[in-house]
Scaffold this active site. Sequence first.
Site, PDB file in Angstrom:
ATOM      1  N   LYS A  72       0.824  -1.180   0.000  1.00 16.07           N
ATOM      2  CA  LYS A  72       0.000   0.000   0.000  1.00 16.07           C
ATOM      3  C   LYS A  72       0.878   1.257   0.000  1.00 16.07           C
ATOM      4  O   LYS A  72       2.043   1.142   0.358  1.00 16.07           O
ATOM      5  CB  LYS A  72      -0.956  -0.005   1.196  1.00 16.07           C
ATOM      6  CG  LYS A  72      -0.239   0.119   2.552  1.00 16.07           C
ATOM      7  CD  LYS A  72      -1.206   0.434   3.643  1.00 16.07           C
ATOM      8  CE  LYS A  72      -1.321   1.918   3.865  1.00 16.07           C
ATOM      9  NZ  LYS A  72      -0.347   2.470   4.818  1.00 16.07           N
TER      10      LYS A  72
ATOM     11  N   ASP B 292      -2.718  -5.414   2.667  1.00 18.28           N
ATOM     12  CA  ASP B 292      -3.095  -4.520   3.756  1.00 18.28           C
ATOM     13  C   ASP B 292      -2.650  -5.285   4.995  1.00 18.28           C
ATOM     14  O   ASP B 292      -3.257  -6.299   5.353  1.00 18.28           O
ATOM     15  CB  ASP B 292      -4.614  -4.298   3.782  1.00 18.28           C
ATOM     16  CG  ASP B 292      -5.000  -3.336   4.886  1.00 18.28           C
ATOM     17  OD1 ASP B 292      -4.501  -3.520   6.012  1.00 18.28           O
ATOM     18  OD2 ASP B 292      -5.790  -2.420   4.637  1.00 18.28           O
ATOM     19  N   HIS B 293      -1.575  -4.834   5.621  1.00 23.03           N
ATOM     20  CA  HIS B 293      -0.968  -5.707   6.643  1.00 23.03           C
ATOM     21  C   HIS B 293      -1.897  -5.926   7.837  1.00 23.03           C
ATOM     22  O   HIS B 293      -1.701  -6.859   8.610  1.00 23.03           O
ATOM     23  CB  HIS B 293       0.423  -5.210   7.062  1.00 23.03           C
ATOM     24  CG  HIS B 293       0.413  -4.106   8.059  1.00 23.03           C
ATOM     25  ND1 HIS B 293       0.236  -2.800   7.715  1.00 23.03           N
ATOM     26  CD2 HIS B 293       0.558  -4.113   9.411  1.00 23.03           C
ATOM     27  CE1 HIS B 293       0.270  -2.044   8.809  1.00 23.03           C
ATOM     28  NE2 HIS B 293       0.466  -2.820   9.863  1.00 23.03           N
TER      29      HIS B 293
ATOM     30  N   LYS C  63      -2.922  -9.555  10.654  1.00 19.08           N
ATOM     31  CA  LYS C  63      -2.886  -9.609  12.118  1.00 19.08           C
ATOM     32  C   LYS C  63      -3.819 -10.703  12.626  1.00 19.08           C
ATOM     33  O   LYS C  63      -4.967 -10.794  12.185  1.00 19.08           O
ATOM     34  CB  LYS C  63      -3.310  -8.251  12.721  1.00 19.08           C
ATOM     35  CG  LYS C  63      -2.304  -7.138  12.486  1.00 19.08           C
ATOM     36  CD  LYS C  63      -2.737  -5.871  13.201  1.00 19.08           C
ATOM     37  CE  LYS C  63      -1.912  -4.670  12.796  1.00 19.08           C
ATOM     38  NZ  LYS C  63      -0.590  -4.585  13.409  1.00 19.08           N
TER      39      LYS C  63
ATOM     40  N   GLU D 212      -1.875   5.639  17.482  1.00 17.64           N
ATOM     41  CA  GLU D 212      -0.429   5.417  17.536  1.00 17.64           C
ATOM     42  C   GLU D 212       0.199   6.471  18.426  1.00 17.64           C
ATOM     43  O   GLU D 212      -0.284   7.609  18.484  1.00 17.64           O
ATOM     44  CB  GLU D 212       0.180   5.550  16.146  1.00 17.64           C
ATOM     45  CG  GLU D 212      -0.311   4.522  15.173  1.00 17.64           C
ATOM     46  CD  GLU D 212       0.470   4.613  13.881  1.00 17.64           C
ATOM     47  OE1 GLU D 212       1.501   3.934  13.773  1.00 17.64           O
ATOM     48  OE2 GLU D 212       0.058   5.379  12.999  1.00 17.64           O
TER      49      GLU D 212
ATOM     50  N   ASP E  24      -3.453   7.061   4.510  1.00 16.06           N
ATOM     51  CA  ASP E  24      -2.501   6.114   5.103  1.00 16.06           C
ATOM     52  C   ASP E  24      -3.202   5.043   5.942  1.00 16.06           C
ATOM     53  O   ASP E  24      -2.768   3.894   5.988  1.00 16.06           O
ATOM     54  CB  ASP E  24      -1.507   6.901   5.983  1.00 16.06           C
ATOM     55  CG  ASP E  24      -0.345   6.064   6.483  1.00 16.06           C
ATOM     56  OD1 ASP E  24       0.222   5.324   5.662  1.00 16.06           O
ATOM     57  OD2 ASP E  24      -0.017   6.151   7.681  1.00 16.06           O
TER      58      ASP E  24
ATOM     59  N   HIS F 199      -6.698   0.307   6.300  1.00 13.58           N
ATOM     60  CA  HIS F 199      -6.813  -0.489   7.532  1.00 13.58           C
ATOM     61  C   HIS F 199      -8.190  -0.337   8.197  1.00 13.58           C
ATOM     62  O   HIS F 199      -8.830  -1.319   8.563  1.00 13.58           O
ATOM     63  CB  HIS F 199      -5.739  -0.081   8.541  1.00 13.58           C
ATOM     64  CG  HIS F 199      -4.336  -0.134   7.986  1.00 13.58           C
ATOM     65  ND1 HIS F 199      -3.938  -1.060   7.059  1.00 13.58           N
ATOM     66  CD2 HIS F 199      -3.244   0.626   8.238  1.00 13.58           C
ATOM     67  CE1 HIS F 199      -2.666  -0.872   6.766  1.00 13.58           C
ATOM     68  NE2 HIS F 199      -2.218   0.159   7.469  1.00 13.58           N
TER      69      HIS F 199
ATOM     70  N   LYS G 136      -1.728   9.900  14.858  1.00  9.77           N
ATOM     71  CA  LYS G 136      -0.369   9.738  15.358  1.00  9.77           C
ATOM     72  C   LYS G 136      -0.177  10.655  16.564  1.00  9.77           C
ATOM     73  O   LYS G 136      -0.921  11.619  16.747  1.00  9.77           O
ATOM     74  CB  LYS G 136       0.638  10.092  14.260  1.00  9.77           C
ATOM     75  CG  LYS G 136       0.612   9.089  13.099  1.00  9.77           C
ATOM     76  CD  LYS G 136       1.932   9.025  12.366  1.00  9.77           C
ATOM     77  CE  LYS G 136       1.877   8.104  11.165  1.00  9.77           C
ATOM     78  NZ  LYS G 136       2.067   6.680  11.479  1.00  9.77           N
TER      79      LYS G 136
ATOM     80  N   LYS H  44      -0.387   3.589  22.049  1.00 12.53           N
ATOM     81  CA  LYS H  44      -0.604   2.725  20.891  1.00 12.53           C
ATOM     82  C   LYS H  44      -1.716   1.768  21.251  1.00 12.53           C
ATOM     83  O   LYS H  44      -1.594   0.997  22.211  1.00 12.53           O
ATOM     84  CB  LYS H  44       0.673   1.957  20.543  1.00 12.53           C
ATOM     85  CG  LYS H  44       0.501   1.082  19.302  1.00 12.53           C
ATOM     86  CD  LYS H  44       1.824   0.513  18.827  1.00 12.53           C
ATOM     87  CE  LYS H  44       1.660  -0.470  17.679  1.00 12.53           C
ATOM     88  NZ  LYS H  44       1.286   0.177  16.421  1.00 12.53           N
TER      89      LYS H  44
HETATM   90  C1  BG6 Z   1       1.076   1.575   8.080  1.00  8.45           C
HETATM   91  C2  BG6 Z   1       1.097   3.067   7.995  1.00  8.45           C
HETATM   92  O1  BG6 Z   1       0.284   1.028   7.056  1.00  8.45           O
HETATM   93  O2  BG6 Z   1       0.538   1.186   9.341  1.00  8.45           O
HETATM   94  C3  BG6 Z   1       1.883   3.661   9.136  1.00  8.45           C
HETATM   95  O3  BG6 Z   1       1.671   3.449   6.750  1.00  8.45           O
HETATM   96  C4  BG6 Z   1       1.391   3.150  10.462  1.00  8.45           C
HETATM   97  O4  BG6 Z   1       1.836   5.088   9.112  1.00  8.45           O
HETATM   98  C5  BG6 Z   1       1.302   1.634  10.453  1.00  8.45           C
HETATM   99  O5  BG6 Z   1       2.305   3.568  11.459  1.00  8.45           O
HETATM  100  C6  BG6 Z   1       0.633   1.109  11.691  1.00  8.45           C
HETATM  101  O6  BG6 Z   1       0.719  -0.264  11.706  1.00  8.45           O
HETATM  102  P1  BG6 Z   1       0.641  -1.100  13.057  1.00  8.45           P
HETATM  103  O7  BG6 Z   1       0.701  -2.511  12.603  1.00  8.45           O
HETATM  104  O8  BG6 Z   1       1.828  -0.663  13.872  1.00  8.45           O
HETATM  105  O9  BG6 Z   1      -0.648  -0.722  13.692  1.00  8.45           O
END
Ligand code: BG6
Length: 486
Positions: A150, A179-180, A184, A218, A237, A242, A332, A337
């Site tokens: 992404k 989309d990571h 999870k 975050e 972003d 997400h 952010k 977090k």
């Molecule tokens: C990414 C964003 O896709 O996800 C970042 O580009 C963000 O800006 C991150 O910090 C957050 O991922 P996670 O897994 O730490 O929640």
Amino acid sequence: MNNTLPTSIVIFGASGDLTQRKLVPSLFNLFRKGRMPKKFRIVGSGNTAFSEDQFHARLADGMKQFASFKYSEEEWKNFASNLTYQQGRYTDLADFKKLGGILDKWDGGTGNRIYYMATPPDIFPNIIDLLGLSGQLRENGGWRRVVIEKPFGIDLASAQSLNAQIHKTLTENQIYRIDHYLGKETVQNILVTRFANTIFEPLWNRNYIDHVEITVAEQVGVEHRAGYYDTIGVVRDMLQNHLLQLVSLVAMEPPSSFEASALRNEKVKVLSSIQPVKQENILNNTVLAQYKGYRAEEGVKADSTTPTYAALRLQIDNWRWQGVPFYLRSGKQLAQKLSQITIEFKEPPHLLFPTAQGRITPNMLVLYLQPDEGIHWRFEAKVPDTAADMRSVDMEFHYADSFGKTAIPESYERLLLDALAGDASLFTRADEVETAWALIDPIIETWDAQKQPLPEYKSGDWGPAEADKLLSRDGRSWSNWDGRVG
Ligand code: BG6
């Protein structure tokens, strides 16, 4: 598809952060678990002129800094013997032909191959074109797949044109858009919670649920990514991908199977049922803000209007969710977090027990996605030794207690494994990505047209006061669970 063939994983952008922090540690852990193909090679590709030794040293160093698991030097050595580096320009067909030649020599031209786009997004189209022109995407015995990081486009038009362009050389089932969040464990567990239990689904609708809140907070700021972030901002972003993915998993109908097309059809149905926020209502239903000090960060423009915080109120227009608002927020430099989904239930229809304001604390189901992964149920209990006083108590499930502290793997592990196995369930489909952009575009356009500076919030807070008003107007507030949020 034949998974016994030699398999090459080519990573474009191999000198970058993602490769060192996430991709290589994940591939290494898969290797340690015996989950990599029998014969595989990882080929890093990039502009940087690394020698093999320098490349190996960089990755070994990355392992020391970023690996979340313990490993022996011998394991690393065994794994690293499959790692090589090939310098190449992303714009030069001759370099792509050279890369193709090297891979052909190794796998006879008929091996399985994954090409992973870990470069800045503006280079994806070029790389895919040149991979096509150099003949590397033609399936000839083995499969050929492309994994795309992404952001997939920066708006609907660019996502459509990227889709059109890659569809010239690839079929949709060769494309794995990452989309990571979908990698999870706790995100996949949304579906297990909903569809492997009988107790939740009967309540999972407008009759019992008052509203849904999704928070992805975050603590970090832009860190060293200002060059990227300042052109993108939190809506592109985090929200477009997400958070909308989380909405679709929470709100979808049960798919007929866990197979990619069944699952993704249901997700697309949710996204297409989200009521587009009408132009005139956008400013009422969204809040964008910037953390104080953002414009002084290195690499950020002094007059930047890029938002680092967004809150959004959504309505889903279907039978299940009519009238149930979904509140989303992400930012952010917030207080902590924390990613969580709160399902807040309605109050009981009739109150038997006397309460202070004639109201009762509603039940809540909170899915903690990170960092303390788990699920909490909040319900009312009678305070012992009182006539009928009540207090909220909670039942907690923590992954660490039930499965051990190190049970949760890096999300990229699962995604890489699925891409190797040809399972696209946890990747976003072309129409899904475009539907998400169609929802987000008007929000970005409307805010871009505002001539005023964004509201600011103090770093370490939970966002701007405007975001609280978004809920208080509806007689609600952001969930306050154990005082952790609010
Ligand atoms: C990414 C964003 O896709 O996800 C970042 O580009 C963000 O800006 C991150 O910090 C957050 O991922 P996670 O897994 O730490 O929640």
